[in-house]
Design a protein around this motif. Structure first.
Motif, PDB file in Angstrom:
ATOM      1  N   CYS A  59      15.074   6.186  -3.335  1.00 28.41           N
ATOM      2  CA  CYS A  59      14.217   5.398  -2.438  1.00 28.41           C
ATOM      3  C   CYS A  59      13.248   4.522  -3.229  1.00 28.41           C
ATOM      4  CB  CYS A  59      13.438   6.319  -1.509  1.00 28.41           C
ATOM      5  SG  CYS A  59      14.452   7.151  -0.266  1.00 28.41           S
ATOM      6  N   THR A  60      12.744   5.046  -4.332  1.00 29.54           N
ATOM      7  CA  THR A  60      11.815   4.282  -5.168  1.00 29.54           C
ATOM      8  C   THR A  60      12.508   3.070  -5.772  1.00 29.54           C
ATOM      9  OG1 THR A  60      10.609   6.312  -5.718  1.00 29.54           O
ATOM     10  CG2 THR A  60      10.196   4.386  -7.107  1.00 29.54           C
ATOM     11  N   TYR A  61      13.741   3.247  -6.233  1.00 29.79           N
ATOM     12  CA  TYR A  61      14.519   2.121  -6.759  1.00 29.79           C
ATOM     13  C   TYR A  61      14.648   1.014  -5.707  1.00 29.79           C
ATOM     14  CZ  TYR A  61      16.230   4.115 -11.162  1.00 29.79           C
ATOM     15  OH  TYR A  61      16.331   4.591 -12.439  1.00 29.79           O
ATOM     16  N   LEU A  62      14.946   1.423  -4.493  1.00 27.79           N
ATOM     17  CA  LEU A  62      15.110   0.442  -3.416  1.00 27.79           C
ATOM     18  C   LEU A  62      13.817  -0.311  -3.142  1.00 27.79           C
ATOM     19  CD1 LEU A  62      17.285   2.545  -0.931  1.00 27.79           C
ATOM     20  CD2 LEU A  62      18.051   0.737  -2.474  1.00 27.79           C
ATOM     21  N   MET A  63      12.661   0.384  -3.309  1.00 29.97           N
ATOM     22  CA  MET A  63      11.364  -0.231  -3.035  1.00 29.97           C
ATOM     23  C   MET A  63      10.992  -1.286  -4.081  1.00 29.97           C
ATOM     24  SD  MET A  63       9.646   1.014  -0.305  1.00 29.97           S
ATOM     25  CE  MET A  63       7.894   1.138  -0.638  1.00 29.97           C
ATOM     26  N   ILE A  64      11.274  -0.995  -5.359  1.00 32.25           N
ATOM     27  CA  ILE A  64      10.776  -1.867  -6.432  1.00 32.25           C
ATOM     28  C   ILE A  64      11.778  -2.917  -6.892  1.00 32.25           C
ATOM     29  CG2 ILE A  64       9.299  -0.015  -7.285  1.00 32.25           C
ATOM     30  CD1 ILE A  64      11.245   0.389  -9.599  1.00 32.25           C
ATOM     31  N   CYS A  65      12.965  -2.916  -6.332  1.00 32.71           N
ATOM     32  CA  CYS A  65      14.026  -3.779  -6.860  1.00 32.71           C
ATOM     33  C   CYS A  65      13.714  -5.267  -6.775  1.00 32.71           C
ATOM     34  CB  CYS A  65      15.347  -3.470  -6.167  1.00 32.71           C
ATOM     35  SG  CYS A  65      15.365  -3.862  -4.406  1.00 32.71           S
ATOM     36  N   LYS A  66      12.855  -5.679  -5.824  1.00 31.42           N
ATOM     37  CA  LYS A  66      12.602  -7.113  -5.635  1.00 31.42           C
ATOM     38  C   LYS A  66      11.257  -7.590  -6.163  1.00 31.42           C
ATOM     39  CE  LYS A  66      15.720  -7.673  -1.699  1.00 31.42           C
ATOM     40  NZ  LYS A  66      15.867  -8.163  -0.308  1.00 31.42           N
ATOM     41  N   GLY A  67      10.496  -6.706  -6.808  1.00 33.03           N
ATOM     42  CA  GLY A  67       9.283  -7.149  -7.491  1.00 33.03           C
ATOM     43  C   GLY A  67       7.997  -7.115  -6.681  1.00 33.03           C
ATOM     44  N   MET A  68       6.920  -7.649  -7.297  1.00 29.27           N
ATOM     45  CA  MET A  68       5.564  -7.541  -6.764  1.00 29.27           C
ATOM     46  C   MET A  68       5.403  -8.228  -5.411  1.00 29.27           C
ATOM     47  SD  MET A  68       1.920  -8.784  -8.408  1.00 29.27           S
ATOM     48  CE  MET A  68       2.114  -7.847  -9.903  1.00 29.27           C
ATOM     49  N   LYS A  69       5.926  -9.441  -5.260  1.00 28.77           N
ATOM     50  CA  LYS A  69       5.749 -10.171  -4.007  1.00 28.77           C
ATOM     51  C   LYS A  69       6.385  -9.429  -2.841  1.00 28.77           C
ATOM     52  CE  LYS A  69       5.511 -14.794  -6.097  1.00 28.77           C
ATOM     53  NZ  LYS A  69       6.094 -16.152  -6.142  1.00 28.77           N
ATOM     54  N   TYR A  70       7.558  -8.866  -3.088  1.00 31.38           N
ATOM     55  CA  TYR A  70       8.273  -8.122  -2.057  1.00 31.38           C
ATOM     56  C   TYR A  70       7.503  -6.867  -1.668  1.00 31.38           C
ATOM     57  CZ  TYR A  70      12.044  -5.523   0.235  1.00 31.38           C
ATOM     58  OH  TYR A  70      12.800  -4.800   1.117  1.00 31.38           O
ATOM     59  N   LEU A  71       6.959  -6.174  -2.673  1.00 32.26           N
ATOM     60  CA  LEU A  71       6.179  -4.970  -2.411  1.00 32.26           C
ATOM     61  C   LEU A  71       4.939  -5.292  -1.582  1.00 32.26           C
ATOM     62  CD1 LEU A  71       6.361  -3.103  -5.848  1.00 32.26           C
ATOM     63  CD2 LEU A  71       7.445  -2.447  -3.700  1.00 32.26           C
ATOM     64  N   GLY A  72       4.309  -6.431  -1.902  1.00 30.57           N
ATOM     65  CA  GLY A  72       3.119  -6.830  -1.154  1.00 30.57           C
ATOM     66  C   GLY A  72       3.419  -6.977   0.322  1.00 30.57           C
ATOM     67  N   LYS A  73       4.568  -7.553   0.651  1.00 31.07           N
ATOM     68  CA  LYS A  73       4.944  -7.743   2.051  1.00 31.07           C
ATOM     69  C   LYS A  73       5.262  -6.409   2.728  1.00 31.07           C
ATOM     70  CE  LYS A  73       6.757 -12.402   1.215  1.00 31.07           C
ATOM     71  NZ  LYS A  73       5.572 -13.046   1.799  1.00 31.07           N
ATOM     72  N   ILE A  74       5.905  -5.503   1.992  1.00 35.08           N
ATOM     73  CA  ILE A  74       6.223  -4.185   2.550  1.00 35.08           C
ATOM     74  C   ILE A  74       4.943  -3.417   2.861  1.00 35.08           C
ATOM     75  CG2 ILE A  74       7.190  -1.910   2.012  1.00 35.08           C
ATOM     76  CD1 ILE A  74       9.426  -3.245   0.555  1.00 35.08           C
ATOM     77  N   PHE A  75       4.024  -3.397   1.886  1.00 30.94           N
ATOM     78  CA  PHE A  75       2.791  -2.641   2.051  1.00 30.94           C
ATOM     79  C   PHE A  75       1.945  -3.179   3.194  1.00 30.94           C
ATOM     80  CE2 PHE A  75       3.037  -1.642  -2.739  1.00 30.94           C
ATOM     81  CZ  PHE A  75       3.880  -0.565  -2.483  1.00 30.94           C
ATOM     82  N   THR A  76       1.966  -4.506   3.383  1.00 30.84           N
ATOM     83  CA  THR A  76       1.191  -5.114   4.456  1.00 30.84           C
ATOM     84  C   THR A  76       1.611  -4.564   5.815  1.00 30.84           C
ATOM     85  OG1 THR A  76       0.969  -7.156   3.174  1.00 30.84           O
ATOM     86  CG2 THR A  76       0.537  -7.303   5.528  1.00 30.84           C
ATOM     87  N   LYS A  77       2.877  -4.212   5.951  1.00 29.89           N
ATOM     88  CA  LYS A  77       3.389  -3.684   7.219  1.00 29.89           C
ATOM     89  C   LYS A  77       3.266  -2.162   7.299  1.00 29.89           C
ATOM     90  CE  LYS A  77       6.744  -7.426   7.997  1.00 29.89           C
ATOM     91  NZ  LYS A  77       6.283  -8.299   6.912  1.00 29.89           N
ATOM     92  N   LEU A  78       3.564  -1.472   6.203  1.00 31.74           N
ATOM     93  CA  LEU A  78       3.626  -0.015   6.229  1.00 31.74           C
ATOM     94  C   LEU A  78       2.266   0.668   6.228  1.00 31.74           C
ATOM     95  CD1 LEU A  78       6.557   1.085   3.858  1.00 31.74           C
ATOM     96  CD2 LEU A  78       6.335   1.469   6.306  1.00 31.74           C
ATOM     97  N   ILE A  79       1.370   0.227   5.332  1.00 29.24           N
ATOM     98  CA  ILE A  79       0.114   0.934   5.111  1.00 29.24           C
ATOM     99  C   ILE A  79      -0.750   1.033   6.367  1.00 29.24           C
ATOM    100  CG2 ILE A  79      -2.047   0.959   3.811  1.00 29.24           C
ATOM    101  CD1 ILE A  79       0.429   1.830   2.255  1.00 29.24           C
ATOM    102  N   PRO A  80      -1.015  -0.079   7.079  1.00 28.35           N
ATOM    103  CA  PRO A  80      -1.861   0.039   8.285  1.00 28.35           C
ATOM    104  C   PRO A  80      -1.281   0.991   9.329  1.00 28.35           C
ATOM    105  CG  PRO A  80      -1.653  -2.255   7.630  1.00 28.35           C
ATOM    106  CD  PRO A  80      -0.648  -1.487   6.827  1.00 28.35           C
ATOM    107  N   ILE A  81       0.037   0.918   9.555  1.00 25.34           N
ATOM    108  CA  ILE A  81       0.677   1.755  10.580  1.00 25.34           C
ATOM    109  C   ILE A  81       0.557   3.230  10.228  1.00 25.34           C
ATOM    110  CG2 ILE A  81       2.876   2.362  11.664  1.00 25.34           C
ATOM    111  CD1 ILE A  81       3.721  -0.568  11.332  1.00 25.34           C
ATOM    112  N   MET A  82       0.913   3.595   8.990  1.00 22.59           N
ATOM    113  CA  MET A  82       0.890   4.987   8.593  1.00 22.59           C
ATOM    114  C   MET A  82      -0.536   5.526   8.493  1.00 22.59           C
ATOM    115  SD  MET A  82       3.979   5.644   8.658  1.00 22.59           S
ATOM    116  CE  MET A  82       3.687   7.366   8.271  1.00 22.59           C
ATOM    117  N   SER A  83      -1.462   4.693   8.012  1.00 20.80           N
ATOM    118  CA  SER A  83      -2.856   5.140   7.883  1.00 20.80           C
ATOM    119  C   SER A  83      -3.457   5.434   9.248  1.00 20.80           C
ATOM    120  CB  SER A  83      -3.689   4.076   7.172  1.00 20.80           C
ATOM    121  OG  SER A  83      -3.252   3.877   5.845  1.00 20.80           O
ATOM    122  N   ILE A  84      -3.244   4.530  10.205  1.00 22.20           N
ATOM    123  CA  ILE A  84      -3.792   4.717  11.551  1.00 22.20           C
ATOM    124  C   ILE A  84      -3.179   5.949  12.219  1.00 22.20           C
ATOM    125  CG2 ILE A  84      -3.908   3.732  13.871  1.00 22.20           C
ATOM    126  CD1 ILE A  84      -4.118   0.967  12.530  1.00 22.20           C
TER     127      ILE A  84
END
Length: 486
Positions: free
Chosen positions: A198-223
């Motif tokens: 799963c970690t490989y799948l997350m980091i395969c596309k680099g920093m910009k891609y991770l930024g977009k993923i985190f923008t969606k995931l973090i608020p939902i899971m935190s709340i």
């Protein structure tokens, strides 16, 4: 061996680092005239108030938008540290460790603002014109170039060693796989291997891609985590007064043995609370500034406000929820620690649903934490390779494929060889770079106060704007930076 490692941990998180952190935090708090208190509403307005607004950053350069930067940084900090780390702090230091987490976080709000501000100010551009920065960058430029300190590389090396030690000694894979294996009744090594994939799948596309993923995931899971945590606290509302009494009393007297809890001295309460606060919100550690330095912003302090926001959300909200859930349910004295303790507390409060919910939350948070740290390592490697583009591309490519493997190896070691708590390793690896970074922040404090004075004059109407003040170090160096066009 175990005695040596435990002694090393006690030394690193002993009086020198505790005094340095508390003293530096007080210095910046007083020097900024209690900025994190007096302008708390403004900080929230400029951060939380802008999360759902489309921001115009046309005049700012950067790889990530401010929201992507803070989501990536929170993705690197909000995670198993808030859930398993906080539970371990209470299991080892008692409920009183919670108060020391709060005290450290209060000072950490200004510390993180300082390190993010300096990281943005001293950042550099790569061959593509994208800005990168962090502690090693402000050591090079702030200490090496401005102050002609010849030994800045020594400090940068020690800092880099401390950061990369977390690459080999990581708690993420072990902690998540432990919870997943327990909940779904599978072998922990199988769970560990699935997390690697799963970690490989997350980091395969680099920093910009991770930024977009985190923008969606973090608020939902935190709340979601906060909502169900509050439900458990509400269900056990009768235990809330006693829980706060345990927190405030234990913070200054230690905690006697009770149930499966072996007891803790006052020094253990303080060091455990502070170490876990730093590991959770990363204030002073020097990690998240590496992400913020790549953000699109028109003023270093503007991005620094996000650093204060991170600490507030991470510790005063998320960690507090975890602490209260563990304490009000009575699970804190069971003798269990790490993620299993929080898992038991959620199971006690919400039954089977709580078990599955926390497992999924731990899995998502753990992956975002691991992926967020990948960004930190990438920034350090980019600086290490500097202008050698061919070497940099080769190193980053190899590192990307090798990155998740140490977590798998660490899980194997703990399961089949180790007789030491994973959190002892974690404390050591966080303490070394924190000491170096906080010390450097003290040395570079003058530049922060110059930038803060300018920001207050420009945006808060306090004082007059000095047109000679440069907002970015590269403006002094004569490097092109359109972000200065205000």
């Amino acid at each position: 061996m175990s005695q040596f490692i435990n002694a090393l941990n006690d030394f690193i998180w002993g009086p020198p680092l505790i005094i340095l952190m508390l003293g530096t935090g007080l210095y910046f708090t007083i020097g900024s005239k209690f900025f994190q208190i007096r302008y708390f509403n403004y900080i929230m307005k400029q951060t939380l108030g802008k999360i759902f607004k489309k921001q115009d950053e046309n005049n700012a350069e950067g790889v990530l938008s401010p929201l992507e930067a803070v989501s990536t940084a929170i993705g690197g900090s909000v995670g198993f540290g808030n859930i398993a780390g906080v539970a371990t702090a209470i299991a080892m230091g008692g409920p009183g460790a919670t108060l020391w987490m709060w005290i450290t976080a209060f000072l950490g709000m200004i510390l993180k603002q300082v390190e993010v501000t300096l990281a943005v100010y001293y950042r550099k551009k790569d061959e593509n014109g994208d800005p990168y920065g962090g502690p090693t960058y402000y050591m090079e430029r702030g200490l090496g170039e401005e102050r002609n300190f010849k030994y800045w590389k020594v400090l940068a090396t020690v800092f880099g060693f401390g950061i990369f030690s977390t690459f080999f000694i990581t708690a993420s894979n072990y902690t998540i796989s432990e919870v997943v294996a327990s909940t779904f009744n599978i072998n922990q090594m199988v769970a560990s291997l699935l997390i690697v994939i799963c970690t490989y799948l997350m980091i395969c596309k680099g920093m910009k891609y991770l930024g977009k993923i985190f923008t969606k995931l973090i608020p939902i899971m935190s709340i979601s985590y906060l909502v169900f945590g509050l439900v458990i606290i509400f269900i056990n509302y009768k235990n809330i007064p006693q829980s706060f009494m345990l927190i405030f009393k234990g913070a200054f007297t230690g905690t006697a043995a009770v149930g499966g809890f072996v007891g803790a001295t006052i020094s253990k309460v303080i060091s455990t609370g502070m170490a876990r606060s730093v590991y959770s919100n990363e204030a002073g550690w020097g990690t998240s500034p590496m992400v913020h330095a790549s953000s699109q912003t028109v003023h270093p302090v503007e991005q620094g406000l996000w650093g204060s926001f991170e600490v507030f959300v991470d510790t005063f909200i998320v960690c507090t929820i975890t602490s209260l859930v563990v304490i009000v349910t009575g699970e804190w004295s069971s003798g269990v620690e790490s993620a299993t303790l929080t898992l038991n507390a959620f199971s006690t409060g919400l039954g089977v649903f709580g078990t599955y919910f926390l497992t999924i939350t731990m899995l998502v948070f753990g992956l975002t934490t691991s992926s967020g740290w990948y960004v930190y390592y990438e920034v350090v490697l980019r600086h290490l390779c500097n202008k050698n583009i061919k070497l940099k591309n080769t190193v980053l490519k190899i590192f990307k494929y090798f990155y998740p493997l140490p977590g798998l190896l660490m899980t194997s070691y703990i399961l089949y060889v180790g007789d030491i708590s994973i959190w002892t390793f974690v404390d050591i690896t966080s303490g070394i770079p924190t000491f170096v970074n906080v010390l450097v922040l003290l040395v570079l404090s003058k530049q922060y106060f110059v930038l803060l004075k300018d920001y207050k004059a420009r945006y808060l109407g306090v004082g007059k704007v000095d047109k000679n003040t440069k907002l970015f170090y590269e403006d002094i160096k004569g490097e092109k930076n359109d972000a200065y066009l205000l």
